[in-house]
Design an enzyme around this catalytic site. Structure first.
Site, PDB file in Angstrom:
ATOM      1  N   HIS A 120       4.738 -13.905  -3.630  1.00  0.00           N
ATOM      2  CA  HIS A 120       3.434 -13.858  -4.309  1.00  0.00           C
ATOM      3  C   HIS A 120       2.336 -14.081  -3.280  1.00  0.00           C
ATOM      4  O   HIS A 120       2.426 -15.023  -2.481  1.00  0.00           O
ATOM      5  CB  HIS A 120       3.383 -14.922  -5.409  1.00  0.00           C
ATOM      6  N   HIS A 163      -1.497 -10.217 -16.951  1.00  0.00           N
ATOM      7  CA  HIS A 163      -0.195 -10.869 -16.855  1.00  0.00           C
ATOM      8  C   HIS A 163       0.414 -11.311 -18.194  1.00  0.00           C
ATOM      9  O   HIS A 163       0.978 -12.397 -18.318  1.00  0.00           O
ATOM     10  CB  HIS A 163      -0.290 -12.085 -15.908  1.00  0.00           C
ATOM     11  N   ASP A 175       3.347 -10.176  -5.397  1.00  0.00           N
ATOM     12  CA  ASP A 175       2.803 -10.057  -6.753  1.00  0.00           C
ATOM     13  C   ASP A 175       1.540 -10.900  -6.951  1.00  0.00           C
ATOM     14  O   ASP A 175       1.252 -11.806  -6.165  1.00  0.00           O
ATOM     15  CB  ASP A 175       3.854 -10.538  -7.772  1.00  0.00           C
ATOM     16  N   ASP A 176       0.846 -10.578  -8.047  1.00  0.00           N
ATOM     17  CA  ASP A 176      -0.216 -11.408  -8.629  1.00  0.00           C
ATOM     18  C   ASP A 176      -1.555 -11.390  -7.913  1.00  0.00           C
ATOM     19  O   ASP A 176      -2.475 -12.078  -8.334  1.00  0.00           O
ATOM     20  CB  ASP A 176       0.240 -12.867  -8.809  1.00  0.00           C
ATOM     21  N   HIS A 228       0.410  -4.478 -11.709  1.00  0.00           N
ATOM     22  CA  HIS A 228       1.182  -5.613 -12.236  1.00  0.00           C
ATOM     23  C   HIS A 228       0.565  -6.093 -13.567  1.00  0.00           C
ATOM     24  O   HIS A 228       0.646  -7.261 -13.910  1.00  0.00           O
ATOM     25  CB  HIS A 228       1.187  -6.737 -11.202  1.00  0.00           C
TER      26      HIS A 228
HETATM   27 ZN    ZN Z   1       3.471 -11.937 -11.699  1.00  0.00          ZN
END
Ligand code: ZN
Length: 504
Positions: free
Chosen positions: A441, A353, A295-296, A349
Site C-alpha cells: 500500500h 473503497h 493500493d489505496d 481501486h
Molecule cells: Zn484497498
C-alpha cells in the site's frame, strides 16, 4: 622454470639497481607484447571479430605489493584494450596479501545504470572473496566494453580470475556478462527482449557461420549447441551502431583454453531480427520478473518517494488508486503523469473503497466510472486494470466493472505490520517470486521504507520489476481481458521452488 617472465621480482629480490634494469627489460617485453597485440587486433578488425582478448593475457607476472598489483592491473587492461564509450568509470583497486580485486565499471548519466553496476560490483567482489577464501593468492579483474545506440546502453562486463600457479598468475575463470539498459528509463533490456519472435533458427545459423569464419579450427565440437535455438546462449549480446555483438564464455564455442569468444553480426544482417523500437522492449521473457502493486493511493509525497526509488532502480510498478484519494491530493495531475511517463501502470481501486459485492450494479458502475473519469481527466489516460477493495468480488462485480480484475499472489500485510524490516525479511524468505504479483500500500510510510529495501534487493537478485500487464504478456503470454478476474491461481508458475540467484 625459465620463461620470459623471469625478470620478475620475488622474495629474494635483487638490489634496487637491478630492479631498475629488469623493469626496463619488462617494459621492452611489454612493448613487444603490445606490438603483437596490435597486430592481432588489426587482423581481428580486418576479419570483423572483436574477441579472444584473454588468450594474450592468460598467464601474467606475479605481484607482491600494492604497487606491483597496480602494474598487473594496468598490464591486463592494456592487453585487453576494451572499447569504452562512456566518459567516466568507477574503479576500485584493492590489493591484499591473498585476495586482490580490481573492478572497473562504467558510470553514466543514468542513476539506474550506475546502481545496477555498483550492485554488480559488490556481488562480484563478495562472490570472489567467498569462493577463493582458501586460496593462497588470487585476483579478481573486472573490466568492461561499452556501446551506445540512440536508445540503448550496452555493457559487456569481462570477469577474469587469476590464481597463483608455479609463481605465476594464471587465469582460472573467465566470463563475460552483457547488460543493456534503455537510455531514457534506465530499465534493463537486452538479450531476447531486443529480438522479434521467431528469430532463433536463422539467427543461430548466421552466428554459427560467423563464428566458423572467425575461429575456424578453434571452434569446439559443442559450438553448435551453444548457439542453437534450444539453449539460451543468445542472451549474451549487445547492440552497437555497427551491429550486434554476441559473446560466448570460455569453454563454450571455442576449444578449451582458447578463452571467451565474441562475434559481430553486421547491422544489415541483424536488423531483420531486432524489435522495431528497442526502447519499447524492456522485458526479457527468459529472465525472472515480478510485479509490485501499490493500493489505496494517492497519498502524494509517498508516491513521489516510490517513483524516485523505482526510477533509480530501472523499475516500474502498478498503482491501484482510489478516486477519492486522487481527488484529495492537490498535485495529483503531476504525480499521475509522472507514473505514466516512467512506465508505471495505473489501475482503478474504486472511488471510495466500498465492499463492491454489497452494491447494486448501478452503484458498482458508478465506482468504476467516477474513478476512471477522474484519472483520465488528470493524466490523459484511462486506467487499464481494476482491483476490488478487500479483494471482495463476485461475478456481478467483475462483469459490471468490465475491466481486467487483478488480485495478488503475495500479500505483504504491510498495513498490519507497518514494519519495514519485517516486510523486507519476509520478501527475502519468500522463495522464488518469478511471475508473482506483490501487494503493498502506497499510503503507509513504512511500506515505502520497506520498498526502498525491497526494490534494489529484487533488482540485485536479477528480477525485472514489471507492470501487471507486462507480467501477463511476457511471463504468461496473455493479454488481459475485460470482465475477467486474474488471481493467485493465474499468477502462479509451476516448478518455481528455487530462488533465482544471480552470480556474477
Ligand atoms: Zn484497498
Amino acid at each position: 622454470m625459465t620463461n620470459r617472465y623471469d625478470h620478475r621480482r620475488g622474495k629474494t629480490d635483487p638490489p634496487r639497481k637491478n630492479d631498475f634494469r629488469s623493469n626496463k627489460k619488462h617494459r621492452i617485453l611489454k612493448r613487444r607484447r603490445f606490438a603483437l597485440s596490435v597486430l592481432v587486433l588489426l587482423i581481428l578488425i580486418i576479419t570483423g571479430a572483436i574477441g579472444i582478448y584473454s588468450i594474450s593475457t592468460h598467464i601474467m607476472d606475479n605481484y607482491d605489493d600494492a604497487e606491483e598489483f597496480n602494474e598487473f592491473v594496468t598490464d591486463h587492461r592494456d592487453a585487453a584494450e576494451l572499447p569504452q564509450c562512456f566518459s567516466s568509470n568507477t574503479d576500485k583497486i584493492q590489493y591484499g596479501d591473498k585476495l586482490s580485486t580490481a573492478v572497473r565499471l562504467p558510470k553514466t548519466r543514468n542513476a539506474a545504470v550506475n546502481n545496477a553496476m555498483s550492485a554488480m560490483s559488490a556481488s562480484m567482489i563478495s562472490g570472489f572473496e567467498k569462493k577463493y577464501a582458501k586460496s593462497e593468492k588470487a585476483a579478481l579483474m573486472v573490466d568492461y566494453e561499452g556501446y551506445m545506440t540512440d536508445d540503448v546502453y550496452g555493457i559487456a562486463v569481462h570477469k577474469d580470475i587469476f590464481e597463483e600457479k608455479d609463481d605465476e598468475m594464471v587465469i582460472v575463470d573467465s566470463q563475460v556478462f552483457t547488460r543493456s539498459f534503455v537510455k531514457k528509463s534506465g530499465r534493463e533490456t537486452g538479450g531476447t527482449a531486443l529480438l522479434k519472435d521467431g528469430y532463433k533458427d536463422q539467427l543461430s545459423q548466421d552466428i554459427l557461420d560467423a563464428l566458423t569464419d572467425e575461429y575456424g579450427d578453434n571452434l569446439s565440437s559443442h559450438a553448435k549447441e551453444h548457439v542453437s535455438d534450444t539453449s539460451e546462449n543468445l542472451n549474451s549480446f549487445l547492440l552497437a551502431d555497427s551491429g550486434a555483438i554476441f559473446y560466448f564464455d570460455e569453454g563454450t564455442v571455442l576449444k578449451k583454453g582458447m578463452g571467451s569468444a565474441s562475434v559481430i553480426l553486421d547491422m544489415s544482417v541483424i536488423e531483420d531480427f531486432l524489435q522495431d523500437d528497442p526502447a519499447d522492449a524492456p522485458v526479457d521473457k527468459n529472465k525472472p520478473m515480478v510485479a509490485i502493486t501499490y493500493d489505496d493511493g494517492l497519498n502524494g509525497p509517498l508516491e513521489e518517494e516510490l517513483l524516485d526509488c523505482l526510477e533509480e532502480n530501472g523499475a516500474v510498478a502498478t498503482f491501484f488508486l482510489l478516486g477519492t484519494n486522487v481527488a484529495n491530493v492537490s498535485d495529483s495531475e503531476n504525480i499521475l503523469k509522472r507514473m505514466l511517463k516512467q512506465g508505471c501502470e495505473i489501475g482503478n481501486h474504486s472511488y471510495s473503497h466500498p465492499q463492491l459485492t454489497k452494491l447494486s450494479p448501478k452503484a458498482i458502475r458508478e465506482q468504476a466510472d467516477k474513478t476512471n473519469d477522474l484519472i483520465e481527466k488528470l493524466s490523459g489516460e484511462v486506467p487499464t486494470l481494476f482491483r476490488a477493495p478487500y479483494g471482495a468480488k463476485n461475478d456481478k462485480v467483475i462483469k459490471t466493472y468490465d475491466m481486467p480484475e487483478i488480485g495478488w499472489s503475495y500479500d505483504s500485510l504491510d498495513w498490519k505490520y507497518r514494519d519495514p524490516k519485517r516486510e523486507f525479511n519476509d520478501i527475502k524468505s519468500a522463495g522464488n517470486l518469478d511471475g508473482e504479483v506483490l501487494l503493498f500500500h502506497s499510503i503507509h510510510e513504512p511500506s515505502v521504507e520497506a520498498s526502498k529495501l525491497i526494490i534494489p534487493y529484487l533488482r540485485a537478485r536479477g528480477y525485472q520489476l514489471v507492470t501487471v500487464s507486462e507480467l501477463a504478456e511476457y511471463r504468461y503470454g496473455v493479454t488481459l481481458e475485460n470482465g475477467r478476474s486474474y488471481g493467485p491461481d493465474f499468477f502462479d508458475l509451476e516448478d518455481s521452488e528455487k530462488t533465482p540467484e544471480i552470480s556474477y
